[in-house]
Design a protein around this motif. Structure first.
Motif, PDB file in Angstrom:
ATOM      1  N   UNK A  64       8.093  -4.639  -7.887  1.00 49.92           N
ATOM      2  CA  UNK A  64       7.831  -4.475  -9.318  1.00 49.92           C
ATOM      3  C   UNK A  64       6.528  -3.705  -9.423  1.00 49.92           C
ATOM      4  N   UNK A  65       6.517  -2.733 -10.305  1.00 52.22           N
ATOM      5  CA  UNK A  65       5.333  -1.897 -10.495  1.00 52.22           C
ATOM      6  C   UNK A  65       4.931  -2.017 -11.959  1.00 52.22           C
ATOM      7  N   UNK A  66       3.705  -2.465 -12.186  1.00 53.41           N
ATOM      8  CA  UNK A  66       3.180  -2.640 -13.537  1.00 53.41           C
ATOM      9  C   UNK A  66       2.104  -1.578 -13.761  1.00 53.41           C
ATOM     10  N   UNK A  67       2.278  -0.783 -14.819  1.00 52.34           N
ATOM     11  CA  UNK A  67       1.357   0.324 -15.062  1.00 52.34           C
ATOM     12  C   UNK A  67       0.899   0.348 -16.514  1.00 52.34           C
ATOM     13  N   UNK A  68      -0.199   1.043 -16.719  1.00 52.42           N
ATOM     14  CA  UNK A  68      -0.657   1.390 -18.064  1.00 52.42           C
ATOM     15  C   UNK A  68      -1.022   2.865 -18.011  1.00 52.42           C
ATOM     16  N   UNK A  69      -0.488   3.610 -18.969  1.00 52.60           N
ATOM     17  CA  UNK A  69      -0.676   5.057 -19.024  1.00 52.60           C
ATOM     18  C   UNK A  69      -1.349   5.477 -20.333  1.00 52.60           C
ATOM     19  N   UNK A  70      -2.067   6.579 -20.273  1.00 56.69           N
ATOM     20  CA  UNK A  70      -2.551   7.265 -21.471  1.00 56.69           C
ATOM     21  C   UNK A  70      -1.912   8.646 -21.446  1.00 56.69           C
ATOM     22  N   UNK A  71      -1.066   8.920 -22.420  1.00 57.14           N
ATOM     23  CA  UNK A  71      -0.379  10.214 -22.537  1.00 57.14           C
ATOM     24  C   UNK A  71      -1.052  10.907 -23.724  1.00 57.14           C
ATOM     25  N   UNK A  72      -1.907  11.869 -23.430  1.00 56.97           N
ATOM     26  CA  UNK A  72      -2.889  12.324 -24.413  1.00 56.97           C
ATOM     27  C   UNK A  72      -2.826  13.824 -24.738  1.00 56.97           C
ATOM     28  N   UNK A  95      -0.376  -1.947 -10.663  1.00 55.80           N
ATOM     29  CA  UNK A  95      -0.269  -3.148  -9.835  1.00 55.80           C
ATOM     30  C   UNK A  95       1.131  -3.184  -9.232  1.00 55.80           C
ATOM     31  N   UNK A  96       1.198  -3.423  -7.945  1.00 52.39           N
ATOM     32  CA  UNK A  96       2.476  -3.516  -7.241  1.00 52.39           C
ATOM     33  C   UNK A  96       2.644  -4.945  -6.752  1.00 52.39           C
ATOM     34  N   UNK A  97       3.773  -5.553  -7.099  1.00 53.26           N
ATOM     35  CA  UNK A  97       4.140  -6.872  -6.585  1.00 53.26           C
ATOM     36  C   UNK A  97       5.409  -6.709  -5.761  1.00 53.26           C
ATOM     37  N   UNK A  98       5.306  -6.960  -4.459  1.00 50.54           N
ATOM     38  CA  UNK A  98       6.467  -6.853  -3.584  1.00 50.54           C
ATOM     39  C   UNK A  98       7.393  -8.033  -3.854  1.00 50.54           C
ATOM     40  N   UNK A  99       8.669  -7.765  -4.077  1.00 50.65           N
ATOM     41  CA  UNK A  99       9.676  -8.807  -4.239  1.00 50.65           C
ATOM     42  C   UNK A  99      10.261  -9.178  -2.878  1.00 50.65           C
ATOM     43  N   UNK A 100      10.429  -8.177  -2.050  1.00 52.98           N
ATOM     44  CA  UNK A 100      10.808  -8.324  -0.646  1.00 52.98           C
ATOM     45  C   UNK A 100      10.448  -7.004   0.023  1.00 52.98           C
ATOM     46  N   UNK A 101      10.801  -6.793   1.265  1.00 54.18           N
ATOM     47  CA  UNK A 101      10.340  -5.591   1.967  1.00 54.18           C
ATOM     48  C   UNK A 101      10.966  -4.293   1.451  1.00 54.18           C
ATOM     49  N   UNK A 102      12.000  -4.396   0.618  1.00 60.15           N
ATOM     50  CA  UNK A 102      12.637  -3.176   0.123  1.00 60.15           C
ATOM     51  C   UNK A 102      12.716  -3.094  -1.404  1.00 60.15           C
ATOM     52  N   UNK A 103      11.972  -3.953  -2.096  1.00 59.27           N
ATOM     53  CA  UNK A 103      11.931  -3.843  -3.562  1.00 59.27           C
ATOM     54  C   UNK A 103      10.582  -4.304  -4.091  1.00 59.27           C
ATOM     55  N   UNK A 119       3.669   5.646  -5.655  1.00 55.14           N
ATOM     56  CA  UNK A 119       3.647   5.720  -7.114  1.00 55.14           C
ATOM     57  C   UNK A 119       2.481   6.587  -7.598  1.00 55.14           C
ATOM     58  N   UNK A 120       1.337   6.506  -6.940  1.00 54.63           N
ATOM     59  CA  UNK A 120       0.212   7.354  -7.328  1.00 54.63           C
ATOM     60  C   UNK A 120       0.543   8.830  -7.141  1.00 54.63           C
ATOM     61  N   UNK A 121       1.325   9.156  -6.113  1.00 55.90           N
ATOM     62  CA  UNK A 121       1.739  10.557  -5.937  1.00 55.90           C
ATOM     63  C   UNK A 121       2.676  10.975  -7.076  1.00 55.90           C
ATOM     64  N   UNK A 122       3.506  10.040  -7.531  1.00 64.33           N
ATOM     65  CA  UNK A 122       4.347  10.301  -8.715  1.00 64.33           C
ATOM     66  C   UNK A 122       3.462  10.561  -9.932  1.00 64.33           C
ATOM     67  N   UNK A 123       2.478   9.710 -10.149  1.00 64.39           N
ATOM     68  CA  UNK A 123       1.587   9.840 -11.306  1.00 64.39           C
ATOM     69  C   UNK A 123       0.838  11.167 -11.294  1.00 64.39           C
ATOM     70  N   UNK A 180       0.835  -1.210   0.000  1.00 67.46           N
ATOM     71  CA  UNK A 180       0.000   0.000   0.000  1.00 67.46           C
ATOM     72  C   UNK A 180       0.867   1.256   0.000  1.00 67.46           C
ATOM     73  N   UNK A 181       1.967   1.215   0.744  1.00 64.81           N
ATOM     74  CA  UNK A 181       2.894   2.350   0.790  1.00 64.81           C
ATOM     75  C   UNK A 181       3.464   2.624  -0.605  1.00 64.81           C
TER      76      UNK A 181
END
Length: 157
Positions: free
Chosen positions: A111-119, A101-109, A35-39, A29-30
């Motif tokens: 993978x973030x999977x995104x789809x964007x529309x740059x319009x 979608x965020x998949x935790x690899x461990x507590x400090x890494x 990442x949402x704040x980045x977006x 969630x963190x």
């Protein structure tokens, strides 16, 4: 008494597993919120590159469809500014995060999977891909979460 001791041991074991699972959920969630704040910085064409650049680690690896690139802090800022400038010349209006979608690899890494529309203002895609997928690797550093690697996926269309 032995049954009570076994039961107490089982409860302790399960509570430890449960708290570890909750810890993973909280970390996920963190990262999602981070990442949402980045977006949010990309919602309109008046992006502040100096603020956006704080989300990136140095060095930063970018695997584009054209080949790999490595950026440090200064070249990253220049790359981000170049994207924003070129897109604005092409009528860029903003970018919308369509999925995350965020998949935790461990507590400090993670993978973030995104789809964007740059319009553009008319709704057409600036990058000729209205559902552009990007994959990131993020790491928790002493300065918080940072994007360390970006993979530009081929457009599914």
């Amino acid at each position: 008494m032995k049954i009570l001791m076994k039961f107490a041991g089982l409860v302790l074991l399960l509570s430890g597993h449960f708290s570890y699972a909750l810890s993973d959920i909280n970390t996920e969630q963190e990262v999602t919120q981070w990442y949402q704040s980045y977006a949010d910085h990309w919602k309109n064409a008046k992006v502040d590159v100096s603020k956006v650049s704080h989300y990136y680690a140095s060095p930063y690896y970018y695997l584009s469809t054209e080949g790999p690139l490595v950026d440090n802090t200064e070249t990253m800022k220049a790359s981000l500014q170049s994207y924003a400038d070129n897109w604005q010349k092409d009528g860029w209006s903003g970018a919308k995060l369509l999925s995350l979608r965020v998949d935790m690899l461990n507590k400090s890494s993670a993978m973030i999977f995104t789809v964007w529309d740059i319009y553009r203002q008319d709704g057409s895609s600036v990058i000729n891909c209205p559902q552009a997928p990007f994959t990131y690797l993020a790491a928790k550093t002493e300065n918080g979460w940072k994007l360390t690697l970006e993979i530009e996926n081929a457009c599914p269309n």
